[in-house]
Design an enzyme around this catalytic site. Structure first.
Site, mmCIF file in Angstrom:
data_model
loop_
_atom_site.group_PDB
_atom_site.id
_atom_site.type_symbol
_atom_site.label_atom_id
_atom_site.label_comp_id
_atom_site.label_asym_id
_atom_site.label_seq_id
_atom_site.Cartn_x
_atom_site.Cartn_y
_atom_site.Cartn_z
ATOM 1 C CE LYS A 89 -8.877 4.292 -7.760
ATOM 2 N NZ LYS A 89 -8.076 5.145 -6.925
HETATM 3 O O1 S5P Z 1 -13.006 7.846 -9.361
HETATM 4 C C1 S5P Z 1 -12.362 7.995 -8.339
HETATM 5 C C2 S5P Z 1 -11.871 6.930 -7.304
HETATM 6 C C3 S5P Z 1 -10.965 7.383 -6.430
HETATM 7 S S1 S5P Z 1 -10.714 5.987 -5.015
HETATM 8 N N1 S5P Z 1 -11.493 8.972 -8.191
HETATM 9 C C4 S5P Z 1 -10.671 9.459 -7.350
HETATM 10 O O2 S5P Z 1 -10.333 10.737 -7.176
HETATM 11 N N2 S5P Z 1 -10.323 8.450 -6.345
HETATM 12 C C5 S5P Z 1 -9.512 8.794 -5.319
HETATM 13 O O3 S5P Z 1 -9.720 9.736 -4.314
HETATM 14 C C6 S5P Z 1 -8.007 9.177 -5.761
HETATM 15 O O4 S5P Z 1 -7.228 8.200 -6.050
HETATM 16 C C7 S5P Z 1 -7.519 10.022 -4.849
HETATM 17 O O5 S5P Z 1 -6.697 9.245 -3.729
HETATM 18 C C8 S5P Z 1 -8.659 10.752 -4.145
HETATM 19 C C9 S5P Z 1 -9.061 12.211 -4.501
HETATM 20 O O6 S5P Z 1 -8.285 13.168 -3.942
HETATM 21 P P1 S5P Z 1 -8.441 14.541 -4.205
HETATM 22 O O7 S5P Z 1 -7.162 15.164 -3.784
HETATM 23 O O8 S5P Z 1 -8.638 14.948 -5.510
HETATM 24 O O9 S5P Z 1 -9.410 14.954 -3.255
#
Ligand code: S5P
Length: 257
Positions: A89
């Site tokens: 990011k």
């Molecule tokens: O808007 C976003 C963009 C990203 S890249 N929302 C997110 O959650 N992410 C990433 O996706 C976040 O940094 C994490 O690595 C992943 C989501 O993880 P989870 O455990 O909630 O599925």
């Protein structure tokens, strides 16, 4: 979706490569491997490798990082045929992101097939990253955060529209976008972006809902139906009792929609 029909339209080599993998392995699942020990990450990448098209990492959360780590991950990506996405990011001026992409202790440009960036600084961020990317021996792609998944995100409406506009000027480098896990927002992004870009959606779980810090989850079926090409799943898989079995459930839910 329609992976096969869209491949020929892509000017971006990474988009092509990603869709070829999706079709060949019949998976649009990306594992967001947000673990903090390198051995655990390598173990998950090896076990789940056959089920994923993409491995997303946050290299800066690894507590025992050594310079060998990228080559170990690269080896697994070749063994199982998945791409590596460093979720860095980037969010700074062109000159600074060039340094962050290439230098420091991680040398991200050397090993990450895909990185992502915020569009808040304007097109200079894409130009800086692109300059480094074009000098690599293998193709590199960029995902722009046109939207975000948490409650209260500012990346909506005009911000999203302008992000897509910005991306259109760099078709050889911008692979696509992060799309919201809120279905109505995601549909909006797909309508603006058309078929030319890959949309990846985090905030995906088999049971919709959220976490304690504003993350919003939708199901694989819902985000794919709303126009997402790749489902990004983190805790839903690596925190489950049987990540291999769970990953297969996500693979089926994402690809068979
Ligand atoms: O808007 C976003 C963009 C990203 S890249 N929302 C997110 O959650 N992410 C990433 O996706 C976040 O940094 C994490 O690595 C992943 C989501 O993880 P989870 O455990 O909630 O599925």
């Amino acid at each position: 979706m329609d992976y096969r029909g869209r491949i020929s339209k892509f000017q971006n080599p990474l988009s092509k490569k990603l869709f070829e993998i999706i079709l060949e392995k019949e998976t649009n699942l990306a594992l967001s491997c947000d673990e903090t020990k390198s051995e655990r990450i390598l173990e998950l990448a090896d076990t789940l490798g056959p089920k994923i098209c993409l491995l997303k990492l946050h290299v800066d959360i690894i507590e025992d990082y050594t310079p060998d780590f990228p080559s170990q991950i690269k080896e697994l990506s070749r063994k199982h045929n998945f791409l590596i996405f460093e979720d860095r990011k980037f969010a700074d001026i062109g000159n600074t992101v060039m340094l962050q992409y290439q230098k420091g202790i991680y040398h991200i440009a050397d090993w990450a097939d895909i990185v992502n960036a915020h569009t808040v600084p304007g097109p200079g961020i894409i130009e800086g990253l692109r300059e480094i990317a074009m000098n690599q021996s293998e193709p590199r792609g960029l995902i722009l955060l046109a939207q975000m998944t948490p409650e209260g995100t500012l990346a909506t409406g005009e911000y999203t529209r302008k992000s897509v506009e910005m991306a259109r000027k760099y078709p050889d480098f911008v692979t696509g976008f992060i799309g919201s896990s809120k279905v109505s927002e995601l549909e909006e992004l797909r309508a603006i972006a058309g078929d030319d870009f890959v949309i990846m959606t985090p905030g995906v779980k088999l049971a919709a809902g959220g976490d304690a810090m504003g993350q919003r989850y939708s199901t694989p079926q819902d985000v794919v139906q709303a126009g997402s090409d790749v489902i990004i799943v983190g805790r839903g898989i690596y925190e489950s009792d049987n990540p291999e079995k769970t990953a297969e459930e996500y693979r089926l839910a994402g690809y068979q929609t």
